[in-house]
Design a protein around this motif. Structure first.
Motif, PDB file in Angstrom:
ATOM      1  N   VAL A 243      60.301  54.801 -47.831  1.00 32.97           N
ATOM      2  CA  VAL A 243      59.370  55.302 -46.817  1.00 32.97           C
ATOM      3  C   VAL A 243      60.031  55.345 -45.443  1.00 32.97           C
ATOM      4  O   VAL A 243      59.949  56.346 -44.715  1.00 32.97           O
ATOM      5  CB  VAL A 243      58.094  54.438 -46.775  1.00 32.97           C
ATOM      6  N   CYS A 244      60.712  54.247 -45.059  1.00 31.04           N
ATOM      7  CA  CYS A 244      61.329  54.185 -43.736  1.00 31.04           C
ATOM      8  C   CYS A 244      62.424  55.237 -43.574  1.00 31.04           C
ATOM      9  O   CYS A 244      62.531  55.883 -42.524  1.00 31.04           O
ATOM     10  CB  CYS A 244      61.914  52.794 -43.490  1.00 31.04           C
ATOM     11  N   ILE A 245      63.228  55.427 -44.614  1.00 34.55           N
ATOM     12  CA  ILE A 245      64.323  56.393 -44.518  1.00 34.55           C
ATOM     13  C   ILE A 245      63.784  57.822 -44.478  1.00 34.55           C
ATOM     14  O   ILE A 245      64.320  58.682 -43.766  1.00 34.55           O
ATOM     15  CB  ILE A 245      65.310  56.195 -45.673  1.00 34.55           C
ATOM     16  N   LEU A 246      62.703  58.087 -45.231  1.00 31.92           N
ATOM     17  CA  LEU A 246      62.109  59.424 -45.183  1.00 31.92           C
ATOM     18  C   LEU A 246      61.506  59.709 -43.806  1.00 31.92           C
ATOM     19  O   LEU A 246      61.585  60.834 -43.298  1.00 31.92           O
ATOM     20  CB  LEU A 246      61.030  59.564 -46.266  1.00 31.92           C
ATOM     21  N   LEU A 247      60.924  58.681 -43.188  1.00 31.74           N
ATOM     22  CA  LEU A 247      60.313  58.867 -41.874  1.00 31.74           C
ATOM     23  C   LEU A 247      61.361  58.918 -40.759  1.00 31.74           C
ATOM     24  O   LEU A 247      61.282  59.753 -39.853  1.00 31.74           O
ATOM     25  CB  LEU A 247      59.314  57.742 -41.593  1.00 31.74           C
ATOM     26  N   VAL A 248      62.326  57.999 -40.822  1.00 29.51           N
ATOM     27  CA  VAL A 248      63.337  57.898 -39.760  1.00 29.51           C
ATOM     28  C   VAL A 248      64.719  57.775 -40.404  1.00 29.51           C
ATOM     29  O   VAL A 248      65.241  56.663 -40.559  1.00 29.51           O
ATOM     30  CB  VAL A 248      63.073  56.678 -38.845  1.00 29.51           C
ATOM     31  N   PRO A 249      65.337  58.882 -40.790  1.00 26.41           N
ATOM     32  CA  PRO A 249      66.649  58.827 -41.471  1.00 26.41           C
ATOM     33  C   PRO A 249      67.719  58.098 -40.663  1.00 26.41           C
ATOM     34  O   PRO A 249      68.628  57.497 -41.242  1.00 26.41           O
ATOM     35  CB  PRO A 249      66.996  60.310 -41.655  1.00 26.41           C
ATOM     36  N   GLY A 387      60.272  46.817 -38.104  1.00 30.29           N
ATOM     37  CA  GLY A 387      59.761  47.635 -37.006  1.00 30.29           C
ATOM     38  C   GLY A 387      60.827  47.951 -35.971  1.00 30.29           C
ATOM     39  O   GLY A 387      60.927  49.097 -35.491  1.00 30.29           O
ATOM     40  N   THR A 388      61.641  46.964 -35.608  1.00 30.93           N
ATOM     41  CA  THR A 388      62.695  47.199 -34.618  1.00 30.93           C
ATOM     42  C   THR A 388      63.747  48.158 -35.146  1.00 30.93           C
ATOM     43  O   THR A 388      64.251  49.016 -34.413  1.00 30.93           O
ATOM     44  CB  THR A 388      63.348  45.868 -34.207  1.00 30.93           C
ATOM     45  N   ALA A 389      64.081  48.030 -36.441  1.00 29.54           N
ATOM     46  CA  ALA A 389      65.051  48.947 -37.041  1.00 29.54           C
ATOM     47  C   ALA A 389      64.520  50.380 -37.042  1.00 29.54           C
ATOM     48  O   ALA A 389      65.265  51.334 -36.768  1.00 29.54           O
ATOM     49  CB  ALA A 389      65.386  48.501 -38.462  1.00 29.54           C
ATOM     50  N   VAL A 390      63.241  50.533 -37.345  1.00 29.56           N
ATOM     51  CA  VAL A 390      62.630  51.869 -37.340  1.00 29.56           C
ATOM     52  C   VAL A 390      62.586  52.429 -35.913  1.00 29.56           C
ATOM     53  O   VAL A 390      62.887  53.611 -35.681  1.00 29.56           O
ATOM     54  CB  VAL A 390      61.211  51.817 -37.942  1.00 29.56           C
ATOM     55  N   ALA A 391      62.224  51.588 -34.946  1.00 25.27           N
ATOM     56  CA  ALA A 391      62.207  52.025 -33.549  1.00 25.27           C
ATOM     57  C   ALA A 391      63.599  52.451 -33.099  1.00 25.27           C
ATOM     58  O   ALA A 391      63.762  53.457 -32.380  1.00 25.27           O
ATOM     59  CB  ALA A 391      61.682  50.906 -32.652  1.00 25.27           C
ATOM     60  N   ALA A 392      64.614  51.699 -33.538  1.00 27.53           N
ATOM     61  CA  ALA A 392      65.995  52.054 -33.198  1.00 27.53           C
ATOM     62  C   ALA A 392      66.349  53.421 -33.776  1.00 27.53           C
ATOM     63  O   ALA A 392      66.955  54.260 -33.094  1.00 27.53           O
ATOM     64  CB  ALA A 392      66.944  50.986 -33.729  1.00 27.53           C
ATOM     65  N   GLY A 393      65.976  53.641 -35.030  1.00 26.13           N
ATOM     66  CA  GLY A 393      66.236  54.940 -35.653  1.00 26.13           C
ATOM     67  C   GLY A 393      65.530  56.067 -34.933  1.00 26.13           C
ATOM     68  O   GLY A 393      66.076  57.171 -34.794  1.00 26.13           O
ATOM     69  N   TYR A 394      64.316  55.787 -34.458  1.00 22.20           N
ATOM     70  CA  TYR A 394      63.559  56.805 -33.728  1.00 22.20           C
ATOM     71  C   TYR A 394      64.280  57.188 -32.431  1.00 22.20           C
ATOM     72  O   TYR A 394      64.423  58.372 -32.108  1.00 22.20           O
ATOM     73  CB  TYR A 394      62.152  56.278 -33.417  1.00 22.20           C
ATOM     74  N   PHE A 395      64.728  56.179 -31.689  1.00 24.32           N
ATOM     75  CA  PHE A 395      65.442  56.468 -30.436  1.00 24.32           C
ATOM     76  C   PHE A 395      66.716  57.272 -30.704  1.00 24.32           C
ATOM     77  O   PHE A 395      67.025  58.221 -29.988  1.00 24.32           O
ATOM     78  CB  PHE A 395      65.801  55.160 -29.725  1.00 24.32           C
TER      79      PHE A 395
END
Length: 402
Positions: A243-249, A387-395
């Motif tokens: 899920v995380c990789i599909l949302l924020v590769p 959450g922090t890893a996903v936020a990092a990917g988003y940035f």
């Protein structure tokens, strides 16, 4: 600069604040401010980025980045040049850390540390109480508020602001990962701030927790968590990764290695690999990561107004992240009165595993010695890592890093 180094050694050795990272960072910083030979031959480009590993090609010295180096089966070293294709390299020149520090520049060290974190972390509390995932998400409040504040101040670019904001997640490897992609010239200051605030969790968080909660709320006892099966943990690791990789590769290196380490832990058939990830691998990488970061802290680059701004914004981000988790826990109690949450565990939504969860436990027992919040706090704590890893990917994906 030597005064800064003494302070880092004092915090790491005398106060034992995050010593596994602060001591190598301080030692690397000491080396960076001595006239060493054979340690680092990096040269700073006009944009503030350090270029390392000098290659001698056809008798002429030219600078190329290390990722384009190739080693053939016969041992021949070749360099892929941007314009002329592959050329033969006569000699590779560089100091010891010109090459060790490639682990940061090639984005190897932070994901490998996440492998070890995953191997040491039990996701059971989060699976048993899924709503604590919201607390981990709420603790990202500080990241985005700091990003907006730093950007609007006009003192930092959006990429620099994003790198600084990640400090609020109290996650050193992720801070390094993001700053290497978006603002490599700020790597030393950001890494020092991130690990310093991680080590100061027991000092920074309690006043905020007490300010935002009542004595009655601090005494809330939560129901015992149900036992989570091995199958649930294995499915969780795989599903969350997908899920995380599909949302924020862009978060793939961190999330992928985190879940790989956890899957190895929970599957029960890779004990040797788990022990290696928990001990030898993460320990070796921690030494190299810390010293490599410290070697970027030369006086010319570290002692600046930007560094002071980073340290101040970092503590603001961390405080707002802590407050975000506590406040959302209180709001959740307004919705679910039958199964209340002790708001103290909301502060554990930052990524400092398991230190933030222990702080929740200690604070809770000050008001009720029989109250055991540690396992409940581990839910938002591991959610904060994700959450922090996903936020990092988003940035990274939105600001064009890498």
């Amino acid at each position: 600069m030597w005064g800064v180094i003494v302070v880092l050694f004092y915090l790491g050795v005398a106060k034992q604040f995050e010593p596994l990272l602060l001591v190598p960072i301080a030692f690397g910083a000491l080396l960076a401010n001595l006239p060493t030979e054979g340690v680092l031959t990096a040269e700073m480009r006009p944009d503030g980025v350090y270029e390392t590993a000098t290659f001698k090609i056809d008798g002429k010295l030219e600078h190329y980045t290390a990722p384009t180096v190739e080693v053939a089966p016969d041992g021949t070293v070749t360099q892929t040049a941007p314009a002329s294709g592959t050329v033969k390299v006569e000699r590779v020149e560089g100091g010891l850390y010109d090459f060790i520090s490639q682990g940061i520049k090639l984005e190897l060290f932070p994901p490998i540390i996440f492998l070890g974190v995953g191997a040491m972390t039990d996701f059971g509390p989060l699976i048993a109480m899924p709503r604590t995932l919201l607390l981990g998400a709420a603790a990202q409040l500080g990241l985005f508020l700091t990003f907006m504040s730093a950007t609007l101040s006009g003192l930092f670019t959006s990429k620099e602001a994003a790198s600084i904001a990640i400090i609020g997640g109290a996650d050193g490897p992720t801070s390094i990962f993001v700053s290497n992609k978006l603002a490599p010239h700020l790597l030393g200051a950001i890494a020092v701030a991130a690990y310093t605030y991680m080590s100061l969790v027991p000092l920074i968080q309690p006043p905020i927790m007490r300010l935002l909660t009542t004595q009655k709320e601090r005494r809330i006892r939560m129901k015992s968590l149900r036992k989570v099966s091995k199958l649930e943990k294995l499915i969780f690791a795989v599903v969350v990764m997908i899920v995380c990789i599909l949302l924020v590769p862009a978060a793939s290196p961190l999330i992928g290695m985190l879940m790989l380490g956890n899957f190895l832990r929970e599957c029960g058939v890779t004990e040797r690999l788990v022990k290696s990830a928990q001990n030898e691998i993460i320990n070796v990488v921690t030494i190299f990561l810390g010293t490599s970061v410290g070697l970027t802290m030369s006086g010319e680059s570290f002692l600046s107004g930007q560094t002071i701004g980073i340290i101040l914004l970092g503590v603001v981000a961390f405080c707002f992240s802590t407050a975000g988790g506590v406040i959302v826990a209180k709001l959740m109690n307004l919705v679910s009165r039958k199964t209340p949450i002790n708001p103290l565990i909301g502060s554990a939504g930052v990524s400092a595993v398991p230190m933030a969860a222990r702080v929740s436990q200690v604070e809770g027992q000050k008001y009720d010695p029989q109250n055991h919040l540690l396992m409940h706090a581990m839910g938002p704590n591991v959610a904060g890592v994700i959450g922090t890893a996903v936020a990092a990917g988003y940035f990274i994906s939105t600001l064009g890093g890498g």
